[in-house]
Design an enzyme around this catalytic site. Structure first.
Site, short mmCIF file in Angstrom:
data_model
loop_
_atom_site.label_atom_id
_atom_site.label_comp_id
_atom_site.label_asym_id
_atom_site.label_seq_id
_atom_site.Cartn_x
_atom_site.Cartn_y
_atom_site.Cartn_z
CB SER A 23 -0.66 0.49 1.25
OG SER A 23 -1.53 -1.07 0.71
CB SER A 24 2.21 2.79 2.16
OG SER A 24 2.86 2.05 2.70
#
Length: 530
Positions: A23-24
């Site tokens: 996600s990041s």
């Protein structure tokens, strides 16, 4: 759903797609085990009987909430539409999508081409009602989980911010200490650079003039080395954005503010696009705590600075623009006595001379000008009135000017001394690094030698600058203040005094001048608000 039942041979002739996503960027850098487990799905695909396996990892570091474009997911959808995919393998449902739109669209396509969805729990057939129901529940739970996680994180951050304990990013000049909390940056050179901007603005009353003044003195401003963390700095020539960011930030006035900006969402090509950093009015800030920490200036001075900056930028009602040069002494100070608008300055004639006009009704509404009159006589009359008012306090003003000039020299000398101390440290550090290196290792020694030479050149430049700022050993002859008080007119018209300096002097005393024209007497009537 059966993890052990063999897949149809027709599906095995197609290719399997392993979708890898985190996600990041921080997860990409730190959660390496999660990446490894997702890439291991290639072996799982081969165990199911697939010979061709494709890995899509274009979306590493991208959220699956639907707020950003995912090129890897779009490529997966394109392959599904072409009927080339026999199975989609993912670590869990949250890897494929965190929003219902993308998730159900993917299931619909898998059902149309009879492709399977495989995760660590088993093999799902979207054509089967039971499997379709289970996959739908997984996607809904994943979407709900994302909302819960985000809500909990934001609520916790807001609660901590209301107490002033949330460690938000702080501007240059401050630092979060591990135990003591928030405080001034321990580097005196950084503190001096920030304070110098406020002191020059108090004197010059214009952000642009502060920039020009600091540039003329060849002063630098710290910039984070990595662009984000204020731990190490590169000292670069000061820019206008550095000046404005310091003057407009309430953090320097001891205010802890949270929630100053908001996000905005737009629908572009059927997807939600979120943009951040849109400023909100001060009344809508979520947290606003005065006297939270030591400030470089007081809150009332900060408010005066904001009012002055607003007047300089837009010429708002009740404010006057800063002195910007030109031939007109009163540009930005005159208001029309008939409509209340600011008078504009135009230059006419072969030898251009300033003319004050009320142009707004003509430019905006096509009406006749309210009034207009020549500038030289008006400027001369207002200058004479200024000198008459200043006459009783001329000696005190001259002494104050001498004191301010001494303070300015001391500020420049202090900044030069701090620069010299920093240059001495950097030169000594470069020398120690070069001395610790093996001279025979020329690949490293040559670079260290070059860095040492650069540090020595900077040290020499700082010494030269400090020598130029040193006061003479013999005290200079004190100025004749009594003579200055007796002949203010000669001081006002002295060749070394620029129009910009006269404008700044006028704005230090005059708030506004209302002008009107007596048509019968053919006189210009001026009302000065001091």
């Amino acid at each position: 759903m059966n993890a052990f039942s063999p897949l149809p041979p027709a599906l095995l002739k197609r290719k399997a797609v392993v979708y890898v996503r985190q996600s990041s960027q921080s997860q990409v850098m730190q959660n390496l085990e999660s990446q490894r487990r997702q890439y291991d799905l290639v072996d799982a695909a081969r165990q199911h009987g697939f010979r061709r396996v494709e890995v899509i990892d274009d979306d590493l570091g991208l959220s699956a909430s639907g707020a950003v474009a995912r090129p890897g997911f779009e490529r997966l959808v394109a392959w599904l539409c072409a009927g080339d995919v026999g199975a989609v393998l993912c670590f869990d449902a949250s890897r494929l999508a965190r929003n219902g739109r993308d998730w159900h669209h993917l299931l619909e396509l898998c059902g149309l081409v009879d492709a399977r969805v495989i995760d660590q729990d088993g093999v799902y057939n979207p054509c089967s009602p039971n499997d379709r129901l289970l996959l739908g529940m997984k996607g809904t739970i994943s979407e709900f989980e994302l909302g819960i996680i985000r809500a909990r994180m934001l609520d916790a951050a807001r609660a901590k911010a209301r107490r002033g304990e949330l460690r938000i990013s702080v501007p240059i000049g401050y630092i979060w200490y591990r135990d003591a909390g928030l405080g001034f940056d321990p580097d005196l050179r950084v503190q001096e650079a920030v304070r110098l901007i406020f002191s020059r603005f108090r004197e010059l009353r214009s952000g642009r003039q502060v920039l020009l003044s600091l540039t003329e003195d060849k002063l630098c401003f710290p910039r984070p080395t990595d662009g984000r963390n204020t731990t190490t700095f590169d000292w670069t020539p000061i820019r206008y954005r550095n000046v404005i960011s310091v003057l407009k930030n309430p953090f320097y006035a001891g205010v802890y503010a949270y929630g100053k900006s908001e996000k905005r969402t737009e629908i572009i090509d059927g997807r939600a696009r979120k943009t951040y950093g849109h400023g909100k009015p001060k009344e809508e800030w979520e947290v606003f705590l005065k006297d939270h920490h030591d400030g470089y200036i007081e809150w009332d001075k900060y408010e005066r600075n904001q009012a002055l900056l607003a007047a300089n930028a837009y010429g708002q009602k009740g404010g006057a623009k800063s002195g910007r040069g030109g031939r007109a002494l009163l540009s930005g100070l005159l208001s029309c006595g008939r409509c209340g608008r600011r008078l504009c300055v135009a230059y006419t004639g072969k030898t251009p001379r300033p003319v004050y006009r009320c142009e707004r009704p003509n430019l905006m509404l096509g009406l006749n000008r309210c009034l207009g009159f020549g500038g030289p006589r008006i400027d001369k009359a207002v200058a004479a009135e200024l000198l008459r008012v200043v006459q009783p306090m001329a000696i005190e003003a001259a002494m104050q000017a001498e004191h301010m000039q001494s303070e300015a020299r001391a500020e420049r000398r202090r900044a030069a001394e701090l620069d010299l101390q920093k240059a001495q440290y950097e030169a000594a550090l470069a020398e120690r690094r070069y001395a610790a290196c093996d001279p025979d290792n020329r690949l490293i020694a040559a670079t260290l030698e070059k860095n040492w030479e650069v540090a020595l050149k900077r040290l020499e430049a700082c010494k030269t600058r400090l020598d130029a700022e040193q006061l003479p050993d013999t005290p200079a002859k004190p100025p004749d203040l009594d003579g200055l008080a007796e002949d203010l007119q000669a001081a006002w018209n002295a060749p070394g005094v620029s129009t910009r300096a006269r404008q700044r002097l006028a704005r230090a005393l005059i708030k506004d001048i209302v002008a009107d024209v007596d048509e019968e007497a053919r006189d210009v009537v001026l009302t000065i608000h001091w």
